[in-house]
Write an enzyme that holds these catalytic residues in place. Structure first.
Site, short mmCIF file in Angstrom:
data_model
loop_
_atom_site.label_atom_id
_atom_site.label_comp_id
_atom_site.label_asym_id
_atom_site.label_seq_id
_atom_site.Cartn_x
_atom_site.Cartn_y
_atom_site.Cartn_z
N PRO A 2 27.69 42.71 36.91
CG PRO A 2 29.58 42.81 35.61
CD PRO A 2 28.36 42.04 35.56
CD GLU A 3 23.96 46.65 40.93
OE1 GLU A 3 24.42 47.89 41.71
OE2 GLU A 3 23.15 46.06 41.13
CG HIS A 92 30.85 31.77 25.86
ND1 HIS A 92 30.06 32.03 24.85
CD2 HIS A 92 29.96 30.86 26.80
CE1 HIS A 92 29.13 31.49 24.77
NE2 HIS A 92 28.87 30.53 25.72
NE ARG A 135 22.56 37.86 28.88
CZ ARG A 135 21.51 38.24 29.55
NH1 ARG A 135 21.81 38.29 30.77
NH2 ARG A 135 20.50 38.88 28.90
#
Ligand SMILES: [Zn+2]
Length: 300
Positions: A2-3, A92, A135
């Site tokens: 994500p930016e 997750h 992650r």
């Protein structure tokens, strides 16, 4: 990853469902993400009304009525998924926030999809907001709201790219001492925050600046064009995020990830949209371990 536009969209999507609510429960399904999660996070957050959400760089701040703020960073792969608690917890899903209210703002398209119809959906008693991060580069921390800008992760951050204070002159002044390539300079969070690999490539292309130019050789006029390009590409991406996600919540409940059309990013070997008549193709090089995409003709 994500930016800034994605983080802004996630922040707006969470704002739409969280402001005025409080958490009845915060379930930590592990003790750490990138860093240890705050101790007693559940006890600290439970029952306090959420008054606002803000964004600083790529950090989302959830601000509570007791002058505490929860800082959330999505990391490389973090996502916020909203549902009514009926879907199975995924592997997750590391943190689950349960609210004291349902969401009567959910898009009609979602309500229609509910097997029980519109009425059942609008009678939701709570929302489950799941932080899913395979992650685990994401992070969460608690800070007193008034001390947010002194938090160790926030205090060294440069200006917001969309702030009026981020001008060509301001960028030019920061670059004077920097010999690194301009692309690496605009990705340096002390120079300006929130510009990742994708929007660095897109902004340099839009401004016509070669990504390998030494930062201290970029003129004031070029800095002014680059700042305008940075603001334009970010604003366009935020607007697209908002319009492609009706009320910022996708049908699957996921916030903030959307397909953009890029001018150069990921387009190596394809025709340049600007110089296509000359049969010029987008080039890919590596800078700082990341791929840079650019047009060797348009960008000087
Ligand atoms: Zn070109």
């Amino acid at each position: 990853m994500p930016e800034l536009p994605e983080v802004e969209t996630v922040m707006r999507g969470l704002s739409a469902v969280l402001i005025g609510s409080s958490f009845t429960s915060v379930q930590l399904r592990r003790k750490d993400l990138r860093f240890p999660l705050p101790k007693n996070m559940d006890a600290l957050l439970r029952g306090h009304k959420i008054i606002s959400l803000t964004r600083r760089a790529k950090y989302i701040l959830i601000n509570f009525a007791n002058d505490q703020s929860l800082i959330v960073h999505l990391g490389m792969s973090g996502r916020m998924v909203i549902d009514d608690g009926s879907s199975k917890v995924q592997k997750h899903d590391h943190v689950i926030f349960i609210t004291n209210k349902g969401d009567d703002r959910r898009p009609a398209s979602l309500r229609e999809r509910s097997p029980h119809g519109i009425n059942a959906a609008s009678e939701q008693k709570s929302l489950h907001i799941k932080f899913n991060d395979p992650r685990r580069f994401g992070m969460m921390d608690m800070v007193a709201t008034a001390k947010t800008s002194n938090h160790k992760l926030l205090k060294h951050l440069g200006p917001e790219p969309l702030d009026a204070s981020f001008t060509g002159e301001a960028l030019f002044a920061k670059l004077k001492t920097k010999k690194v390539a301009i692309k690496l300079a605009i990705m340096d969070q002390r120079v300006v925050v929130g510009i990742g690999n994708i929007y660095a490539c897109e902004a340099l292309y839009a401004a016509g600046t070669h990504p390998q130019r030494p930062a201290n050789k970029v003129t004031l006029k070029e800095c002014t064009a680059l700042v305008a390009a940075i603001k334009a590409v970010l604003k366009r991406a935020i607007a697209k995020g908002g319009s492609s996600l009706r009320d910022y919540v996708q049908a699957d409940g996921e916030l903030g990830y959307f397909q953009h059309e890029f001018a150069v990013y990921g387009r190596a070997g394809e025709k340049c949209k600007h110089c296509s008549h000359k049969n010029i193709t987008i080039q890919r090089i590596t800078q700082g371990g990341r791929s840079t995409f650019f047009c060797p003709i348009k960008q000087k």
